[in-house]
Design an enzyme around this catalytic site. Sequence first.
Site, PDB file in Angstrom:
ATOM      1  N   CYS A   1       0.871  -1.174   0.000  1.00  0.00           N
ATOM      2  CA  CYS A   1       0.000   0.000   0.000  1.00  0.00           C
ATOM      3  C   CYS A   1       0.910   1.226   0.000  1.00  0.00           C
ATOM      4  O   CYS A   1       1.445   1.594   1.036  1.00  0.00           O
ATOM      5  CB  CYS A   1      -0.891  -0.032   1.232  1.00  0.00           C
ATOM      6  SG  CYS A   1      -1.899   1.431   1.420  1.00  0.00           S
ATOM      7  N   THR A   2       1.095   1.820  -1.130  1.00  0.00           N
ATOM      8  CA  THR A   2       2.039   2.937  -1.381  1.00  0.00           C
ATOM      9  C   THR A   2       3.407   2.696  -0.757  1.00  0.00           C
ATOM     10  O   THR A   2       4.261   2.149  -1.403  1.00  0.00           O
ATOM     11  CB  THR A   2       1.471   4.309  -0.977  1.00  0.00           C
ATOM     12  OG1 THR A   2       1.117   4.306   0.388  1.00  0.00           O
ATOM     13  CG2 THR A   2       0.298   4.674  -1.831  1.00  0.00           C
TER      14      THR A   2
END
Lengths: 157, 475
Positions: free
Chosen positions: B421-422
């Site tokens: 996630c990012t």
Amino acid sequence: MSAKVSTFSPILLVVAVVLGIGAILYWLGLPTVLHVPFLVSVGYAILSNYAAALAIGIAVGMAKEHQGAAALAAFLGYEVIIQGASALSKSIPTDDKSAFILVAGLTAGVLAGVMYNRFYRTKLPAWLGFFGGRRFVPLVTALASLFVALILGHTWR
Amino acid sequence: MLGQLQRIGKALMLPIAVLPVAGLLLRLGQPDTLNIPFMAAAGNAVFNFLPAIFAIGIAVGLAKDNHGLAGLAGFVAFQVLSYGSQAIHSDNNLSYLGAIVAGLLTGWLFNLFSRARVRGLDFLAGGRGLAVILITLTSVMLSLVFGVVWPFVQDAFNTLGHWLAATGAVGAGLYGLLNRLLIPFGLHHVINTYIWFVYGSYHGVSGDLNRFFAGDPTAGGYMAGFFPIMMFGLPGAALAMILAARPERRQAVAGVLGSAAFTAFLTGVTEPIEFAFMFLAPLLFVLHAVLTGLTLMVVYALGIRDGFTFSAGLIDYILNRNHATHGWWLIPIGLVVGVLYFVVFYFSIRIFDIKTPGRELEGAGTAGGGFILDEYQVGAATSREDEENTTSIFGRSSEHRALEYVRALGGAENILEIEACTTRLRLNVKDVEKIDELWLKQLGASGVMKLNRHNAQIVVGTIADLLVDEIKPLL
């Protein structure tokens, strides 16, 4: 991996082919051939930067795993040498046909290649951490080039 | 899309790391400091050729394995696009925007073309050599398009520039807000590049940063307000976090955040502090962005102008003091901002019981920097040659890195689910206690958050996507 196969000479060959393409484009555009000024311009874009391209090629060819930070360092060193030396001595010709830019290109290329292999793993203290690792290479190359500029600026005739 | 933009943000780091050296040479060479003209000329050279440096740096940053031939291709593509489009429209000036476009195109095409396995091309460095040649030819054709399209692009950016100039202090404030909000994604460099290198023009020089160093008295409004934030505001926040830590953890936290605060004050590198709380307390980070925006707005409105070649720390403040307009005002303003940050952070943390470093539940770790650094600086990367010459368990190539991560996460059998996630790895595991925090930190992770018995998040920076791709086959 291909890192084993590709060593110094294939990289320089790529530089040569690119310069060749520039020469062909330039020639095709000449008034006596196809007479297309646009082709002369793009050909000149490549040819007139031959020394910079050579500097990049040498540095990349020498650098471990042919890393790009060496390319950036070489170009940086090339410009620092030319601008620094010509500021010291107004008699240094810096047009694209002068021998000086070839010397600057060769020197900067070798310098950047050596500097990459020596400094790419540099670990700096935390507060300078941003400049650590491969990012340190253009910085030391620029400083070393400054000394080259100092020497060439006083000795070039 | 976001992942791509983040890669661009990261790719901009290499050319940006060059700026301070140019700034140092330029400033130290000038009459009011050491007065060495040839040093100033060399520093000037770097500024003049920055577009080409951006083209090389971005191409390298985006290219697979950061291969140097991408740098060559980026350089050639930029020269061809510049000369070619000028041959069509003599007013065309590609400058930074053109350099960034050339860098992006080169990086993308390089990865596309260099995958081609052409038999008999080994003498030309394989597919990569072919890629350079194809990029050269592509850029010749693209320069025709650029020649026709660029006048419209230039107009559009001029309009944007005029609009921004008309908004004055409000525009500066909005920029400050946006700049900090984009930090978690590493995208602030993308808008910075427009503001610092493209926005406005003065004697043939463009961008707030370039114009400032070319002596434009109106430039520096988008940089001045960062000095109070970086030299005083964030160190104030760090002090608040240290004092708010549990007494038995305070010394450890002071070690990490104290040096981070000193770094911010001296150099203006603030990510180590910001990353210490942005994931733990997102609302606090939003508050920080708002305060930054307000500070930029106030400083702009007061007519204070100051600049930096790297970031708004003490070093740039001292170097550029003679260029600044009302620069000394930044110190008292900074002291006020510092107190403001301390009060806001200390009481927010206490009242809302925010789990900043040193306040976590037992067993959770503290977050530090690492995200913005080169892999070699943090030791998260070693070249293949080094790998072959080392027997240390911490020598890691990218393949080994994934394996080490799996081991540090308690082995393949402990990992039920993993996704990126990012900048984080999100994990679903059998038992979080099997995750070895210290090991992960040594692998370059900047934060480990154990959410409950089965869920954890590891902050690893922008390599998250890549790392998960490497880890998944090992499970």
